[in-house]
Design a protein around this motif. Structure first.
Motif, PDB file in Angstrom:
ATOM      1  N   GLY A 302       7.534  -4.930  17.602  1.00  0.00           N
ATOM      2  CA  GLY A 302       6.570  -4.273  18.488  1.00  0.00           C
ATOM      3  C   GLY A 302       6.415  -2.802  18.181  1.00  0.00           C
ATOM      4  O   GLY A 302       5.299  -2.251  18.195  1.00  0.00           O
ATOM      5  N   ILE A 303       7.529  -2.145  17.877  1.00  0.00           N
ATOM      6  CA  ILE A 303       7.469  -0.724  17.508  1.00  0.00           C
ATOM      7  C   ILE A 303       6.683  -0.557  16.218  1.00  0.00           C
ATOM      8  O   ILE A 303       5.898   0.389  16.064  1.00  0.00           O
ATOM      9  N   GLY A 304       6.879  -1.510  15.288  1.00  0.00           N
ATOM     10  CA  GLY A 304       6.107  -1.458  14.041  1.00  0.00           C
ATOM     11  C   GLY A 304       4.620  -1.589  14.297  1.00  0.00           C
ATOM     12  O   GLY A 304       3.796  -0.878  13.694  1.00  0.00           O
ATOM     13  N   ILE A 305       4.247  -2.505  15.212  1.00  0.00           N
ATOM     14  CA  ILE A 305       2.834  -2.666  15.563  1.00  0.00           C
ATOM     15  C   ILE A 305       2.282  -1.375  16.149  1.00  0.00           C
ATOM     16  O   ILE A 305       1.171  -0.924  15.802  1.00  0.00           O
ATOM     17  N   MET A 306       3.014  -0.737  17.034  1.00  0.00           N
ATOM     18  CA  MET A 306       2.550   0.501  17.667  1.00  0.00           C
ATOM     19  C   MET A 306       2.328   1.595  16.626  1.00  0.00           C
ATOM     20  O   MET A 306       1.307   2.296  16.652  1.00  0.00           O
ATOM     21  N   ASN A 307       3.279   1.720  15.690  1.00  0.00           N
ATOM     22  CA  ASN A 307       3.149   2.764  14.666  1.00  0.00           C
ATOM     23  C   ASN A 307       1.937   2.526  13.777  1.00  0.00           C
ATOM     24  O   ASN A 307       1.172   3.465  13.466  1.00  0.00           O
ATOM     25  N   MET A 309      -0.759   0.807  14.508  1.00  0.00           N
ATOM     26  CA  MET A 309      -1.986   0.991  15.287  1.00  0.00           C
ATOM     27  C   MET A 309      -2.288   2.467  15.496  1.00  0.00           C
ATOM     28  O   MET A 309      -3.458   2.878  15.515  1.00  0.00           O
ATOM     29  N   LEU A 310      -1.257   3.281  15.652  1.00  0.00           N
ATOM     30  CA  LEU A 310      -1.476   4.732  15.755  1.00  0.00           C
ATOM     31  C   LEU A 310      -2.055   5.284  14.457  1.00  0.00           C
ATOM     32  O   LEU A 310      -2.955   6.144  14.466  1.00  0.00           O
ATOM     33  N   GLU A 340      -6.791  -6.116  18.635  1.00  0.00           N
ATOM     34  CA  GLU A 340      -6.221  -6.093  17.285  1.00  0.00           C
ATOM     35  C   GLU A 340      -4.693  -6.213  17.334  1.00  0.00           C
ATOM     36  O   GLU A 340      -4.083  -6.944  16.555  1.00  0.00           O
ATOM     37  N   SER A 341      -4.085  -5.498  18.267  1.00  0.00           N
ATOM     38  CA  SER A 341      -2.627  -5.547  18.414  1.00  0.00           C
ATOM     39  C   SER A 341      -2.158  -6.945  18.820  1.00  0.00           C
ATOM     40  O   SER A 341      -1.193  -7.478  18.269  1.00  0.00           O
ATOM     41  N   VAL A 342      -2.859  -7.558  19.779  1.00  0.00           N
ATOM     42  CA  VAL A 342      -2.477  -8.893  20.250  1.00  0.00           C
ATOM     43  C   VAL A 342      -2.694  -9.939  19.162  1.00  0.00           C
ATOM     44  O   VAL A 342      -1.879 -10.862  18.998  1.00  0.00           O
ATOM     45  N   VAL A 343      -3.787  -9.810  18.403  1.00  0.00           N
ATOM     46  CA  VAL A 343      -4.046 -10.755  17.311  1.00  0.00           C
ATOM     47  C   VAL A 343      -2.926 -10.692  16.280  1.00  0.00           C
ATOM     48  O   VAL A 343      -2.442 -11.723  15.788  1.00  0.00           O
ATOM     49  N   LEU A 344      -2.492  -9.459  15.956  1.00  0.00           N
ATOM     50  CA  LEU A 344      -1.375  -9.311  15.015  1.00  0.00           C
ATOM     51  C   LEU A 344      -0.128 -10.022  15.548  1.00  0.00           C
ATOM     52  O   LEU A 344       0.554 -10.750  14.813  1.00  0.00           O
ATOM     53  N   SER A 345       0.160  -9.831  16.830  1.00  0.00           N
ATOM     54  CA  SER A 345       1.335 -10.462  17.427  1.00  0.00           C
ATOM     55  C   SER A 345       1.213 -11.977  17.451  1.00  0.00           C
ATOM     56  O   SER A 345       2.179 -12.695  17.188  1.00  0.00           O
TER      57      SER A 345
END
Length: 412
Positions: A302-307, A309-310, A340-345
């Motif tokens: 999740g932290i990777g996704i946040m980074n 996306m930023l 986009e974040s949810v699709v990645l997850s």
């Protein structure tokens, strides 16, 4: 609805344009979901196996072990002294109304020989009632009877592991003669496999040989104190009366052993309900522990996704400015990045599910470890992946939606 579908298509298109970055972003979630499913399935598998084994033994069993004694002010450990007798076992069967049947025994490790094969195993001297109390079916042959007990017959029943190690595959052990302490014994039966489980002395239950108690005492194990045993087996009339049977046994043995009110017992009583509860608690703790460790991978993902996306927000600042300039609202921008974040997850979660199920089956086959893949665990793991995408995608999405359109258009 059409707007949401359009946002979803746009999100997929954006992710396809950065395939490598998207794949690396999903990797954390994929590993996390796969780890959760594998770890929890292993923990639950062990828990289910123990439960099935204990249920197979029956929940109305009690074990009475020779307990602690006090000598010179020092207490010895459980089983370190013989404090139980054959008469105790008979008295329990006779005077405890909630006890249906009793057996007793003693055991010793010995080398067993057949032809040019030998094997070190536990030789257990028990009574014929032992098989009934333990609810242990025969694989081949029969268990010894009272007549064998009366004449101290040199007959034996093999555990399945002993049979496998003493005899060549395909060879029938029934009727053959094995040597225990230079005494020949005729094999009359083989027990069905049980495996290792707590109770009745612990260890691998299949790695032992059963002989009549009288034979053990007079010809094999012997005793400086004839009539004393290391364990008494008892079965309650039903599972509901186990507690009453345990209380009756305790009261009777304290009376017979002349134990005063303020003195501790010189025996230990265990029942399968206690063992089952203890093992189930241990299995639950193990499952939670493994699941918690694996869940850390999901949080890291999740932290990777946040980074990522930023970084995406920074790279697409001008694009965001153009969208706002042509009428996109803050809500639209936020939903786009959140999708986009949810699709990645979700994609990472689906791949993780497949990897988790496959790796669980591989571990089960290679390591012969029991597994149990629960649909609920699969659902929870995937749901957690989606939640991770939403939680760690909120901050980048919120940041993108609050960009100033004019400054965003000037951004290079």
């Amino acid at each position: 609805m059409r707007l949401l579908l359009e946002i979803f298509r746009t999100a997929l298109g954006t992710l396809r344009q950065n395939k490598m970055r998207s794949a690396l972003t999903m990797l954390g979630v994929t590993i996390g979901v796969g780890s959760v499913i594998t770890m929890v399935s292993l923990g639950m598998g062990a828990k289910v196996q123990v439960k099935e084994q204990i249920e197979g033994l029956g929940t109305n069993m009690l074990f009475v072990f020779s307990g602690t004694t006090t000598s010179g002010g020092a207490r010895t450990g459980t089983g370190s002294a013989f404090t139980l007798t054959v008469d105790d076992a008979h008295a329990i069967a006779r005077e405890c109304p909630d006890v249906a049947m009793t057996s007793y025994g003693k055991r010793e490790t010995n080398q067993v020989i057949f032809g040019n094969q030998n094997w070190n195993t536990v030789v257990s001297g028990v009574t014929p009632e032992y098989q009934l109390i333990r609810n242990w079916p025969m694989k081949e042959g029969t268990f010894f009877d009272e007549r064998d007990m009366e004449r101290a017959a040199t007959v034996c029943v093999l555990g399945s592991k002993v049979a496998e190690n003493l005899f060549v595959r395909g060879e029938d052990p029934l009727g053959e003669t094995i040597i225990i302490k230079n005494v020949p014994f005729r094999v009359i039966g083989i027990m069905s496999p049980r495996g290792a489980i707590a109770g009745g002395g612990g260890g691998d239950q299949d790695d032992q040989i059963f002989i009549p108690y009288t034979t053990a005492e007079w010809k094999i194990i012997g005793s400086v104190l004839p009539g004393y045993v290391c364990i008494i087996y008892a079965s309650a009339v039903n599972s509901e009366s186990v507690g009453d049977a345990e209380g009756q046994i305790k009261t009777l043995l304290r009376q017979r052993h002349n134990i005063q009110h303020d003195q501790p017992d010189d025996f230990v009583i265990m029942n399968l309900l206690d063992i089952a509860a203890m093992r189930e608690q241990m299995g639950t703790i193990l499952t939670y522990l493994l699941g918690s460790i694996a869940s850390v991978s999901l949080i890291v993902g999740g932290i990777g996704i946040m980074n990522i996306m930023l970084v995406s927000v920074t790279e697409r600042t001008r694009e965001i400015g153009i969208r706002m300039a042509v009428g996109a609202k803050q809500r639209d921008i936020m939903v786009q990045f959140l999708v986009e974040s949810v699709v990645l997850s979700c994609i990472g979660g689906v791949i993780g599910l497949c990897i988790g199920v496959i790796s669980t089956e591989v571990v089960s086959l290679v390591g012969r470890w029991p597994v149990f893949i629960s649909p609920l665990v699969v659902l929870i793991a995937f749901s957690f992946a989606v939640i991770v995408g939403i939680v760690f995608g909120l901050y980048p999405a919120n940041k993108a939606s609050k960009l100033n359109p004019i400054e965003a258009l000037r951004y290079e």
